[in-house]
Design an enzyme around this catalytic site. Structure first.
Site, PDB file in Angstrom:
ATOM      1  N   SER A 239       0.851  -1.190   0.000  1.00  0.00           N
ATOM      2  CA  SER A 239       0.000   0.000   0.000  1.00  0.00           C
ATOM      3  C   SER A 239       0.883   1.234   0.000  1.00  0.00           C
ATOM      4  CB  SER A 239      -0.935   0.054   1.215  1.00  0.00           C
ATOM      5  OG  SER A 239      -1.990  -0.870   1.097  1.00  0.00           O
ATOM      6  N   SER A 277      -3.120  -3.972  -3.609  1.00  0.00           N
ATOM      7  CA  SER A 277      -2.453  -2.836  -2.990  1.00  0.00           C
ATOM      8  C   SER A 277      -3.429  -1.682  -2.784  1.00  0.00           C
ATOM      9  CB  SER A 277      -1.283  -2.376  -3.860  1.00  0.00           C
ATOM     10  OG  SER A 277      -0.449  -1.471  -3.164  1.00  0.00           O
ATOM     11  N   GLU A 279      -3.509   2.206  -2.784  1.00  0.00           N
ATOM     12  CA  GLU A 279      -2.927   3.530  -3.028  1.00  0.00           C
ATOM     13  C   GLU A 279      -4.023   4.567  -2.817  1.00  0.00           C
ATOM     14  OE1 GLU A 279      -0.052   0.823  -4.260  1.00  0.00           O
ATOM     15  OE2 GLU A 279      -2.078   0.902  -5.050  1.00  0.00           O
TER      16      GLU A 279
END
Length: 355
Positions: A239, A277, A279
């Site tokens: 992340s 992930s 973001e």
């Protein structure tokens, strides 16, 4: 402030940095860290190995945020993560608490501590209205025991109390203590840009914990063939939370657009925003107004320079996180190496990237 790639001649983008090349170059912004490191037997006998912490980014004095919230916006590149308060940021465009960063399993505990810190900062919190703290997370469980929450609720308040202007500690500190990015030890990184057109400053702080071991790019130069990597995790997903701050007077919708540009900065370092992930980005303005008073929109001609500043500062913040980090041994004696300095400088020099 510690040695950085910029000190060796690397120049990313065309805009000048602020005085410290940190998010605290934006007037009013403060950053505080609480680092949690312990080495105990694993549960149930002990709490295990902790490489984690809490980082707080303040748009201004904590006691003023409730009465004069910061205009703010948020954006998502890939959503396998969490930023509490995201819905209110998107709906109202107001930031009433510091932005807290921590590990995934600690979000609830830091949220509790953030409420307590807000109550301590203003007697009106919980009386006139409530707050919804903003807490972002990354997964540090490769290095830190995650079966037990390693931080305490009070660590949120301690991070606020320690927050200050000036140089920002980077790398293996605060929420960044156990983070890994692009095959190397990473963590907290920051950078800033001065936007001459409007006489304003923009800064970015990242919690970098993303990317595959073969993906790192520094000013467009792929590093893996020459440098290899410090670790190759079973999954490249992680992340990255990016906090963008500026003293430009922007509307919430403009700040959301600004936040979105942080994803372009991550892409320059090698991010492809993997499936697993998170973001997630938040942007705020320190040009605060009294509660209930609308924030006017900025001149349209200021937006493009601010967009460019966000991309450049995000890219450099990630590299600063990698550069400041140190070799780290975590749970199960796992070792993550830091980006090697001298070979990196030699590689960039060979590609003509150093002034």
């Amino acid at each position: 402030m510690s040695d950085r790639l910029r000190d060796h001649g690397l120049r990313l983008g065309s805009l000048p940095t602020g005085l410290l090349n940190a998010v605290t170059d934006v007037p009013g912004v403060e950053v505080g860290h609480v680092t949690v490191r312990r080495d105990e037997p694993g549960p149930p006998a002990g709490r295990g190995v902790a490489r984690t912490g809490v980082t707080a980014v303040l748009p201004g004095p904590a006691g003023e945020l409730f009465d004069a919230p910061a205009a703010a916006g948020a954006a998502v590149l890939n959503g396998a993560g969490e930023l509490t308060g995201f819905l209110q940021l998107s709906e109202w465009g107001l930031l009433e608490t510091p932005v807290f960063l921590t590990s995934t399993h600690a979000v609830g505990r830091v949220y509790d501590g953030a409420v307590a810190a807000s109550v301590a900062a203003s007697p009106r919190v919980g009386v006139d209205d409530v707050v919804i703290p903003v807490v972002g997370e990354c997964d540090d469980s490769w290095l830190s025991e995650a079966r037990i929450v390693q931080v305490e609720a009070a660590d949120a308040g301690r991070a606020v109390e320690s927050a200050a202007r000036g140089a920002v500690a980077e790398g293996c500190v605060g929420a960044g203590t156990g983070m890994v990015a692009l095959g190397w030890k990473a963590g907290i990184g920051t950078s800033s840009r001065a936007v001459a057109e409007g006489g304003v400053t923009l800064g970015v702080l990242v919690l970098a914990n993303f990317g595959g071991a073969r993906d790192l790019r520094i000013d467009g130069v792929g590093t893996h063939a020459a440098l290899g990597h410090g670790v190759e995790l079973p999954r490249p997903s992680g992340s990255c939370i990016a906090v963008v701050a500026t003293d430009a007077e922007l509307s919430p919708s403009q700040l959301a657009r600004l936040a979105r540009r942080a994803g372009l900065g991550l892409a320059r370092t090698g991010s492809v925003a993997h499936h697993g992930s998170g973001e997630i980005f938040v942007a705020f303005s320190t040009a605060r107004r009294p509660r209930g008073e609308p924030t006017p929109a900025a001149r349209a001609d200021l937006l493009d320079p601010l967009f460019a500043a966000t991309v450049e500062a995000t890219e450099e913040a990630v590299l600063n996180a990698l550069w400041a980090a140190e070799d780290t041994t975590g749970r199960e004696d796992r070792i993550v190496r830091a980006l090697p300095h001298e070979p990196t400088i030699e590689l960039l020099a060979a590609h003509g990237r150093l002034a």
